[in-house]
Design a protein around this motif. Sequence first.
Motif, PDB file in Angstrom:
ATOM      1  N   LEU A 155       0.819  -1.208   0.000  1.00 15.12           N
ATOM      2  CA  LEU A 155       0.000   0.000   0.000  1.00 15.12           C
ATOM      3  C   LEU A 155       0.857   1.264   0.000  1.00 15.12           C
ATOM      4  O   LEU A 155       0.351   2.354  -0.274  1.00 15.12           O
ATOM      5  CB  LEU A 155      -0.928  -0.004   1.214  1.00 15.12           C
ATOM      6  N   ARG A 156       2.135   1.094   0.282  1.00 13.01           N
ATOM      7  CA  ARG A 156       3.062   2.235   0.286  1.00 13.01           C
ATOM      8  C   ARG A 156       3.925   2.307  -0.969  1.00 13.01           C
ATOM      9  O   ARG A 156       4.434   3.355  -1.320  1.00 13.01           O
ATOM     10  CB  ARG A 156       3.973   2.159   1.508  1.00 13.01           C
ATOM     11  N   GLY A 157       4.142   1.194  -1.611  1.00 14.90           N
ATOM     12  CA  GLY A 157       4.993   1.194  -2.793  1.00 14.90           C
ATOM     13  C   GLY A 157       5.282  -0.221  -3.241  1.00 14.90           C
ATOM     14  O   GLY A 157       4.857  -1.191  -2.616  1.00 14.90           O
ATOM     15  N   SER A 158       6.028  -0.330  -4.335  1.00 20.99           N
ATOM     16  CA  SER A 158       6.308  -1.647  -4.908  1.00 20.99           C
ATOM     17  C   SER A 158       7.488  -2.336  -4.255  1.00 20.99           C
ATOM     18  O   SER A 158       7.676  -3.537  -4.413  1.00 20.99           O
ATOM     19  CB  SER A 158       6.589  -1.524  -6.407  1.00 20.99           C
ATOM     20  N   GLY A 159       8.314  -1.571  -3.532  1.00 22.18           N
ATOM     21  CA  GLY A 159       9.502  -2.150  -2.907  1.00 22.18           C
ATOM     22  C   GLY A 159      10.762  -1.986  -3.724  1.00 22.18           C
ATOM     23  O   GLY A 159      11.835  -2.426  -3.312  1.00 22.18           O
ATOM     24  N   ALA A 160      10.664  -1.365  -4.890  1.00 19.12           N
ATOM     25  CA  ALA A 160      11.839  -1.187  -5.749  1.00 19.12           C
ATOM     26  C   ALA A 160      12.241   0.278  -5.895  1.00 19.12           C
ATOM     27  O   ALA A 160      13.160   0.586  -6.652  1.00 19.12           O
ATOM     28  CB  ALA A 160      11.558  -1.774  -7.129  1.00 19.12           C
ATOM     29  N   GLU A 161      11.598   1.169  -5.173  1.00 10.42           N
ATOM     30  CA  GLU A 161      11.816   2.597  -5.394  1.00 10.42           C
ATOM     31  C   GLU A 161      13.263   3.019  -5.145  1.00 10.42           C
ATOM     32  O   GLU A 161      13.791   3.909  -5.828  1.00 10.42           O
ATOM     33  CB  GLU A 161      10.870   3.417  -4.507  1.00 10.42           C
ATOM     34  N   ASP A 162      13.939   2.408  -4.168  1.00  8.19           N
ATOM     35  CA  ASP A 162      15.314   2.801  -3.875  1.00  8.19           C
ATOM     36  C   ASP A 162      16.253   2.528  -5.044  1.00  8.19           C
ATOM     37  O   ASP A 162      17.239   3.232  -5.244  1.00  8.19           O
ATOM     38  CB  ASP A 162      15.827   2.088  -2.619  1.00  8.19           C
ATOM     39  N   LEU A 163      15.916   1.524  -5.857  1.00  8.94           N
ATOM     40  CA  LEU A 163      16.777   1.176  -6.981  1.00  8.94           C
ATOM     41  C   LEU A 163      16.751   2.227  -8.083  1.00  8.94           C
ATOM     42  O   LEU A 163      17.652   2.277  -8.925  1.00  8.94           O
ATOM     43  CB  LEU A 163      16.368  -0.183  -7.557  1.00  8.94           C
ATOM     44  N   LEU A 164      15.741   3.072  -8.076  1.00 10.46           N
ATOM     45  CA  LEU A 164      15.683   4.150  -9.066  1.00 10.46           C
ATOM     46  C   LEU A 164      16.817   5.155  -8.877  1.00 10.46           C
ATOM     47  O   LEU A 164      17.155   5.906  -9.795  1.00 10.46           O
ATOM     48  CB  LEU A 164      14.336   4.873  -8.977  1.00 10.46           C
ATOM     49  N   GLN A 165      17.432   5.157  -7.693  1.00 15.00           N
ATOM     50  CA  GLN A 165      18.510   6.089  -7.393  1.00 15.00           C
ATOM     51  C   GLN A 165      19.895   5.481  -7.633  1.00 15.00           C
ATOM     52  O   GLN A 165      20.903   6.158  -7.440  1.00 15.00           O
ATOM     53  CB  GLN A 165      18.412   6.553  -5.921  1.00 15.00           C
ATOM     54  N   TRP A 166      19.954   4.229  -8.029  1.00 11.24           N
ATOM     55  CA  TRP A 166      21.253   3.594  -8.223  1.00 11.24           C
ATOM     56  C   TRP A 166      21.989   4.214  -9.414  1.00 11.24           C
ATOM     57  O   TRP A 166      21.383   4.561 -10.436  1.00 11.24           O
ATOM     58  CB  TRP A 166      21.064   2.094  -8.462  1.00 11.24           C
ATOM     59  N   SER A 167      23.300   4.283  -9.284  1.00 10.48           N
ATOM     60  CA  SER A 167      24.142   4.792 -10.359  1.00 10.48           C
ATOM     61  C   SER A 167      24.484   3.681 -11.341  1.00 10.48           C
ATOM     62  O   SER A 167      24.323   2.488 -11.042  1.00 10.48           O
ATOM     63  CB  SER A 167      25.438   5.367  -9.783  1.00 10.48           C
ATOM     64  N   ASP A 168      24.994   4.060 -12.503  1.00 11.79           N
ATOM     65  CA  ASP A 168      25.437   3.059 -13.475  1.00 11.79           C
ATOM     66  C   ASP A 168      26.546   2.200 -12.885  1.00 11.79           C
ATOM     67  O   ASP A 168      26.628   0.992 -13.164  1.00 11.79           O
ATOM     68  CB  ASP A 168      25.928   3.737 -14.753  1.00 11.79           C
ATOM     69  N   ALA A 169      27.391   2.799 -12.063  1.00  8.85           N
ATOM     70  CA  ALA A 169      28.482   2.046 -11.440  1.00  8.85           C
ATOM     71  C   ALA A 169      27.946   0.980 -10.495  1.00  8.85           C
ATOM     72  O   ALA A 169      28.471  -0.146 -10.443  1.00  8.85           O
ATOM     73  CB  ALA A 169      29.410   3.003 -10.686  1.00  8.85           C
ATOM     74  N   GLN A 170      26.900   1.295  -9.739  1.00  6.12           N
ATOM     75  CA  GLN A 170      26.301   0.296  -8.842  1.00  6.12           C
ATOM     76  C   GLN A 170      25.701  -0.858  -9.632  1.00  6.12           C
ATOM     77  O   GLN A 170      25.830  -2.019  -9.260  1.00  6.12           O
ATOM     78  CB  GLN A 170      25.232   0.955  -7.959  1.00  6.12           C
ATOM     79  N   TRP A 171      25.039  -0.540 -10.744  1.00  2.84           N
ATOM     80  CA  TRP A 171      24.457  -1.604 -11.562  1.00  2.84           C
ATOM     81  C   TRP A 171      25.547  -2.473 -12.190  1.00  2.84           C
ATOM     82  O   TRP A 171      25.408  -3.698 -12.266  1.00  2.84           O
ATOM     83  CB  TRP A 171      23.548  -1.014 -12.639  1.00  2.84           C
ATOM     84  N   GLU A 172      26.629  -1.852 -12.614  1.00  3.48           N
ATOM     85  CA  GLU A 172      27.731  -2.616 -13.196  1.00  3.48           C
ATOM     86  C   GLU A 172      28.342  -3.543 -12.148  1.00  3.48           C
ATOM     87  O   GLU A 172      28.660  -4.702 -12.435  1.00  3.48           O
ATOM     88  CB  GLU A 172      28.802  -1.671 -13.743  1.00  3.48           C
ATOM     89  N   GLN A 173      28.470  -3.072 -10.929  1.00  5.57           N
ATOM     90  CA  GLN A 173      28.977  -3.907  -9.829  1.00  5.57           C
ATOM     91  C   GLN A 173      28.045  -5.087  -9.574  1.00  5.57           C
ATOM     92  O   GLN A 173      28.503  -6.209  -9.354  1.00  5.57           O
ATOM     93  CB  GLN A 173      29.125  -3.056  -8.573  1.00  5.57           C
ATOM     94  N   GLN A 174      26.739  -4.845  -9.630  1.00  2.06           N
ATOM     95  CA  GLN A 174      25.774  -5.917  -9.404  1.00  2.06           C
ATOM     96  C   GLN A 174      25.843  -6.954 -10.512  1.00  2.06           C
ATOM     97  O   GLN A 174      25.783  -8.165 -10.264  1.00  2.06           O
ATOM     98  CB  GLN A 174      24.356  -5.335  -9.302  1.00  2.06           C
ATOM     99  N   ARG A 175      25.961  -6.504 -11.782  1.00  4.00           N
ATOM    100  CA  ARG A 175      26.047  -7.448 -12.901  1.00  4.00           C
ATOM    101  C   ARG A 175      27.310  -8.307 -12.772  1.00  4.00           C
ATOM    102  O   ARG A 175      27.274  -9.516 -13.023  1.00  4.00           O
ATOM    103  CB  ARG A 175      26.054  -6.693 -14.227  1.00  4.00           C
ATOM    104  N   THR A 176      28.395  -7.684 -12.367  1.00 15.15           N
ATOM    105  CA  THR A 176      29.650  -8.429 -12.213  1.00 15.15           C
ATOM    106  C   THR A 176      29.537  -9.475 -11.106  1.00 15.15           C
ATOM    107  O   THR A 176      29.966 -10.620 -11.268  1.00 15.15           O
ATOM    108  CB  THR A 176      30.807  -7.452 -11.887  1.00 15.15           C
ATOM    109  N   ALA A 177      28.930  -9.094  -9.998  1.00 16.00           N
ATOM    110  CA  ALA A 177      28.768 -10.033  -8.883  1.00 16.00           C
ATOM    111  C   ALA A 177      27.877 -11.202  -9.275  1.00 16.00           C
ATOM    112  O   ALA A 177      28.145 -12.356  -8.908  1.00 16.00           O
ATOM    113  CB  ALA A 177      28.183  -9.296  -7.669  1.00 16.00           C
TER     114      ALA A 177
END
Length: 279
Positions: free
Chosen positions: A253-275
Amino acid sequence: MFEKGLLAGKRILVTGGGSGLGAAMGRRFVELGAELIICGRRLELLEATAVQLRGDFAGKVNAIRCDIRDGAAVDAMLDAIWRDAPLDVLVNNAAATFIAQTEQLSFRAADAILAPTLHGAMYCTLGAGKRWIEAGHKGVVLSILSTSTITGRAFTVPSAMAKSAILAMTRSLAVEWGPKGIRTVAIAPGAFPTPGASGQLRPEGRDEGWASRNPLGRVGEHGELANLASFLISDSAGYINGEMVVQDGGAHLRGSGAEDLLQWSDAQWEQQRTARSKS
Protein backbone atom coordinates in the motif's frame (compact mmCIF):
# COMPACT_ATOMS: atom_id res chain seq x y z
CA MET A 1 -3.13 -22.47 16.42
CA PHE A 2 -4.60 -25.40 14.46
CA GLU A 3 -5.81 -28.84 15.40
CA LYS A 4 -2.89 -31.24 15.25
CA GLY A 5 -4.54 -33.38 12.56
CA LEU A 6 -5.64 -30.51 10.33
CA LEU A 7 -3.81 -31.99 7.32
CA ALA A 8 -3.97 -35.67 8.27
CA GLY A 9 -4.41 -37.89 5.23
CA LYS A 10 -3.19 -35.21 2.78
CA ARG A 11 -0.35 -36.00 0.35
CA ILE A 12 1.37 -32.73 -0.47
CA LEU A 13 4.04 -31.88 -3.04
CA VAL A 14 6.07 -28.71 -2.44
CA THR A 15 8.31 -27.59 -5.29
CA GLY A 16 11.54 -26.00 -4.12
CA GLY A 17 10.87 -27.61 -0.75
CA GLY A 18 14.45 -28.17 0.34
CA SER A 19 15.07 -24.73 1.81
CA GLY A 20 13.61 -21.32 2.54
CA LEU A 21 9.86 -20.82 2.56
CA GLY A 22 9.27 -24.19 0.89
CA ALA A 23 10.98 -25.99 3.75
CA ALA A 24 9.14 -23.86 6.33
CA MET A 25 5.77 -24.73 4.79
CA GLY A 26 6.69 -28.39 4.50
CA ARG A 27 7.68 -28.52 8.15
CA ARG A 28 4.31 -27.13 9.20
CA PHE A 29 2.42 -29.48 6.90
CA VAL A 30 4.14 -32.52 8.43
CA GLU A 31 3.56 -31.18 11.93
CA LEU A 32 -0.16 -30.99 11.08
CA GLY A 33 -0.28 -34.62 9.93
CA ALA A 34 0.39 -34.47 6.18
CA GLU A 35 2.51 -36.80 4.10
CA LEU A 36 5.09 -34.57 2.41
CA ILE A 37 6.97 -34.83 -0.86
CA ILE A 38 9.56 -32.17 -1.68
CA CYS A 39 11.22 -31.69 -5.04
CA GLY A 40 14.01 -29.57 -6.44
CA ARG A 41 17.25 -29.79 -8.38
CA ARG A 42 19.62 -30.42 -5.45
CA LEU A 43 18.95 -33.91 -4.14
CA GLU A 44 21.49 -33.64 -1.31
CA LEU A 45 19.71 -30.59 0.09
CA LEU A 46 16.29 -32.22 -0.30
CA GLU A 47 17.44 -35.39 1.45
CA ALA A 48 18.92 -33.43 4.34
CA THR A 49 15.63 -31.58 4.82
CA ALA A 50 13.63 -34.80 4.60
CA VAL A 51 15.86 -36.54 7.17
CA GLN A 52 15.47 -33.65 9.59
CA LEU A 53 11.69 -33.56 9.22
CA ARG A 54 11.37 -37.31 9.66
CA GLY A 55 13.49 -37.07 12.80
CA ASP A 56 11.56 -34.15 14.25
CA PHE A 57 8.05 -35.40 13.56
CA ALA A 58 8.28 -39.09 12.67
CA GLY A 59 6.19 -38.23 9.63
CA LYS A 60 6.37 -39.57 6.09
CA VAL A 61 8.62 -37.30 4.02
CA ASN A 62 10.09 -38.13 0.63
CA ALA A 63 12.48 -36.20 -1.60
CA ILE A 64 12.54 -36.34 -5.40
CA ARG A 65 15.08 -34.68 -7.65
CA CYS A 66 13.22 -32.90 -10.46
CA ASP A 67 14.03 -29.96 -12.68
CA ILE A 68 10.55 -28.50 -13.08
CA ARG A 69 11.75 -26.47 -16.08
CA ASP A 70 11.53 -29.75 -18.01
CA GLY A 71 7.95 -30.81 -18.67
CA ALA A 72 8.95 -34.44 -19.33
CA ALA A 73 10.78 -34.55 -15.98
CA VAL A 74 7.68 -33.18 -14.24
CA ASP A 75 5.51 -35.87 -15.83
CA ALA A 76 7.97 -38.58 -14.77
CA MET A 77 7.97 -37.26 -11.20
CA LEU A 78 4.17 -37.15 -11.04
CA ASP A 79 3.94 -40.68 -12.47
CA ALA A 80 6.28 -41.88 -9.72
CA ILE A 81 4.24 -40.12 -7.05
CA TRP A 82 0.93 -41.45 -8.36
CA ARG A 83 2.22 -45.04 -8.36
CA ASP A 84 1.91 -44.94 -4.58
CA ALA A 85 -1.20 -42.78 -4.27
CA PRO A 86 -2.63 -39.56 -5.70
CA LEU A 87 -1.51 -36.19 -4.49
CA ASP A 88 -4.07 -34.08 -2.68
CA VAL A 89 -2.21 -30.76 -2.77
CA LEU A 90 0.36 -29.13 -5.02
CA VAL A 91 2.30 -26.12 -3.73
CA ASN A 92 3.98 -24.13 -6.50
CA ASN A 93 6.80 -22.59 -4.51
CA ALA A 94 9.92 -22.89 -6.67
CA ALA A 95 10.93 -19.67 -8.41
CA ALA A 96 13.92 -17.62 -9.47
CA THR A 97 14.62 -13.90 -9.58
CA PHE A 98 17.33 -11.28 -9.30
CA ILE A 99 17.48 -7.52 -9.68
CA ALA A 100 18.62 -6.14 -13.02
CA GLN A 101 18.09 -3.21 -15.34
CA THR A 102 15.51 -4.67 -17.68
CA GLU A 103 17.07 -3.34 -20.87
CA GLN A 104 20.31 -5.12 -19.92
CA LEU A 105 18.70 -8.57 -19.59
CA SER A 106 19.80 -11.15 -22.10
CA PHE A 107 17.25 -13.63 -23.44
CA ARG A 108 19.05 -16.32 -21.46
CA ALA A 109 18.79 -14.33 -18.23
CA ALA A 110 15.07 -13.70 -18.76
CA ASP A 111 14.49 -17.39 -19.48
CA ALA A 112 16.38 -18.34 -16.31
CA ILE A 113 13.60 -16.60 -14.37
CA LEU A 114 10.61 -17.49 -16.54
CA ALA A 115 11.48 -21.19 -16.84
CA PRO A 116 11.06 -22.25 -13.18
CA THR A 117 8.73 -19.47 -12.07
CA LEU A 118 6.19 -19.62 -14.90
CA HIS A 119 6.76 -22.75 -16.97
CA GLY A 120 7.61 -24.97 -14.01
CA ALA A 121 4.52 -23.96 -12.07
CA MET A 122 2.37 -24.43 -15.17
CA TYR A 123 3.83 -27.88 -15.93
CA CYS A 124 3.24 -29.05 -12.35
CA THR A 125 -0.28 -27.62 -12.23
CA LEU A 126 -1.34 -29.11 -15.56
CA GLY A 127 0.19 -32.47 -14.69
CA ALA A 128 -1.54 -32.69 -11.32
CA GLY A 129 -4.82 -31.31 -12.64
CA LYS A 130 -4.98 -33.79 -15.52
CA ARG A 131 -4.45 -36.71 -13.16
CA TRP A 132 -7.00 -35.43 -10.65
CA ILE A 133 -9.64 -34.88 -13.33
CA GLU A 134 -9.10 -38.27 -14.96
CA ALA A 135 -9.54 -40.02 -11.61
CA GLY A 136 -12.31 -37.78 -10.28
CA HIS A 137 -10.03 -36.88 -7.37
CA LYS A 138 -10.33 -33.56 -5.53
CA GLY A 139 -7.24 -31.40 -5.24
CA VAL A 140 -5.81 -28.03 -4.25
CA VAL A 141 -3.15 -25.95 -5.99
CA LEU A 142 -1.49 -23.27 -3.87
CA SER A 143 0.89 -20.92 -5.69
CA ILE A 144 3.34 -18.63 -3.89
CA LEU A 145 3.29 -15.36 -5.80
CA SER A 146 4.32 -11.75 -5.04
CA THR A 147 2.79 -8.34 -4.48
CA SER A 148 4.32 -7.40 -7.85
CA THR A 149 1.11 -8.93 -9.23
CA ILE A 150 -0.63 -5.86 -7.78
CA THR A 151 1.92 -3.06 -8.08
CA GLY A 152 4.28 -4.24 -10.81
CA ARG A 153 7.95 -4.03 -9.87
CA ALA A 154 10.82 -2.34 -11.60
CA PHE A 155 14.09 -4.21 -11.98
CA THR A 156 12.52 -7.65 -11.49
CA VAL A 157 10.28 -7.51 -14.57
CA PRO A 158 10.50 -11.19 -15.67
CA SER A 159 9.54 -12.29 -12.15
CA ALA A 160 6.64 -9.81 -12.01
CA MET A 161 5.48 -11.09 -15.40
CA ALA A 162 5.71 -14.73 -14.36
CA LYS A 163 3.94 -14.25 -11.02
CA SER A 164 1.17 -12.25 -12.71
CA ALA A 165 0.69 -15.03 -15.24
CA ILE A 166 0.39 -17.62 -12.47
CA LEU A 167 -2.21 -15.41 -10.78
CA ALA A 168 -4.14 -15.40 -14.07
CA MET A 169 -3.85 -19.19 -14.15
CA THR A 170 -5.09 -19.39 -10.55
CA ARG A 171 -8.18 -17.32 -11.31
CA SER A 172 -8.90 -19.00 -14.64
CA LEU A 173 -8.61 -22.55 -13.31
CA ALA A 174 -10.76 -21.68 -10.30
CA VAL A 175 -13.63 -21.34 -12.76
CA GLU A 176 -12.65 -24.18 -15.09
CA TRP A 177 -11.64 -26.76 -12.49
CA GLY A 178 -13.79 -25.69 -9.54
CA PRO A 179 -16.75 -27.78 -10.76
CA LYS A 180 -14.39 -30.78 -10.83
CA GLY A 181 -13.54 -30.39 -7.14
CA ILE A 182 -10.18 -28.67 -7.63
CA ARG A 183 -9.45 -25.40 -5.83
CA THR A 184 -6.73 -22.97 -6.89
CA VAL A 185 -5.47 -20.38 -4.41
CA ALA A 186 -2.41 -18.18 -3.94
CA ILE A 187 -0.41 -16.20 -1.41
CA ALA A 188 1.44 -12.97 -2.19
CA PRO A 189 4.09 -12.72 0.53
CA GLY A 190 5.93 -9.55 1.33
CA ALA A 191 9.36 -9.62 2.92
CA PHE A 192 10.05 -13.05 4.42
CA PRO A 193 13.86 -13.04 4.25
CA THR A 194 15.70 -16.19 3.18
CA PRO A 195 19.41 -16.49 2.41
CA GLY A 196 18.77 -17.25 -1.26
CA ALA A 197 16.31 -14.46 -1.95
CA SER A 198 18.17 -11.88 0.10
CA GLY A 199 21.37 -12.54 -1.81
CA GLN A 200 19.62 -11.92 -5.14
CA LEU A 201 17.27 -9.11 -4.19
CA ARG A 202 19.01 -7.16 -1.43
CA PRO A 203 22.71 -6.92 -2.31
CA GLU A 204 25.04 -4.48 -0.62
CA GLY A 205 24.15 -0.91 -1.50
CA ARG A 206 20.39 -1.21 -1.23
CA ASP A 207 18.33 0.81 1.23
CA GLU A 208 18.95 -0.55 4.73
CA GLY A 209 15.81 0.91 6.31
CA TRP A 210 13.23 -0.84 4.17
CA ALA A 211 11.94 -3.19 6.87
CA SER A 212 11.32 -0.40 9.38
CA ARG A 213 9.15 1.43 6.84
CA ASN A 214 6.74 -1.45 6.62
CA PRO A 215 3.45 -0.31 8.20
CA LEU A 216 4.00 -2.96 10.88
CA GLY A 217 7.67 -2.09 11.23
CA ARG A 218 9.04 -5.58 10.60
CA VAL A 219 9.51 -8.41 8.15
CA GLY A 220 7.39 -11.54 8.11
CA GLU A 221 8.17 -14.69 10.07
CA HIS A 222 8.30 -17.96 8.17
CA GLY A 223 5.84 -19.55 10.57
CA GLU A 224 3.25 -16.93 9.71
CA LEU A 225 3.35 -17.83 6.04
CA ALA A 226 3.39 -21.55 6.83
CA ASN A 227 0.25 -21.17 8.94
CA LEU A 228 -1.58 -19.27 6.22
CA ALA A 229 -0.58 -21.87 3.65
CA SER A 230 -1.76 -24.68 5.94
CA PHE A 231 -5.16 -23.07 6.31
CA LEU A 232 -5.61 -22.40 2.59
CA ILE A 233 -4.87 -26.01 1.59
CA SER A 234 -6.99 -27.48 4.36
CA ASP A 235 -10.62 -28.53 4.12
CA SER A 236 -11.41 -25.61 6.45
CA ALA A 237 -10.76 -23.28 3.50
CA GLY A 238 -12.97 -25.30 1.18
CA TYR A 239 -14.98 -22.26 0.04
CA ILE A 240 -11.94 -20.17 -0.93
CA ASN A 241 -11.24 -20.52 -4.63
CA GLY A 242 -9.41 -18.33 -7.16
CA GLU A 243 -8.19 -15.90 -4.51
CA MET A 244 -4.75 -14.49 -3.70
CA VAL A 245 -4.17 -13.56 -0.07
CA VAL A 246 -1.64 -10.78 0.48
CA GLN A 247 0.61 -11.25 3.52
CA ASP A 248 3.01 -8.31 3.64
CA GLY A 249 2.10 -6.15 6.61
CA GLY A 250 0.50 -3.63 4.26
CA ALA A 251 3.79 -2.80 2.50
CA HIS A 252 2.32 -2.84 -1.01
CA LEU A 253 0.00 0.00 0.00
CA ARG A 254 3.06 2.24 0.29
CA GLY A 255 4.99 1.19 -2.79
CA SER A 256 6.31 -1.65 -4.91
CA GLY A 257 9.50 -2.15 -2.91
CA ALA A 258 11.84 -1.19 -5.75
CA GLU A 259 11.82 2.60 -5.39
CA ASP A 260 15.31 2.80 -3.88
CA LEU A 261 16.78 1.18 -6.98
CA LEU A 262 15.68 4.15 -9.07
CA GLN A 263 18.51 6.09 -7.39
CA TRP A 264 21.25 3.59 -8.22
CA SER A 265 24.14 4.79 -10.36
CA ASP A 266 25.44 3.06 -13.48
CA ALA A 267 28.48 2.05 -11.44
CA GLN A 268 26.30 0.30 -8.84
CA TRP A 269 24.46 -1.60 -11.56
CA GLU A 270 27.73 -2.62 -13.20
CA GLN A 271 28.98 -3.91 -9.83
CA GLN A 272 25.77 -5.92 -9.40
CA ARG A 273 26.05 -7.45 -12.90
CA THR A 274 29.65 -8.43 -12.21
CA ALA A 275 28.77 -10.03 -8.88
CA ARG A 276 25.90 -11.98 -10.43
CA SER A 277 28.07 -13.28 -13.29
CA LYS A 278 30.63 -14.55 -10.77
CA SER A 279 27.96 -16.38 -8.73
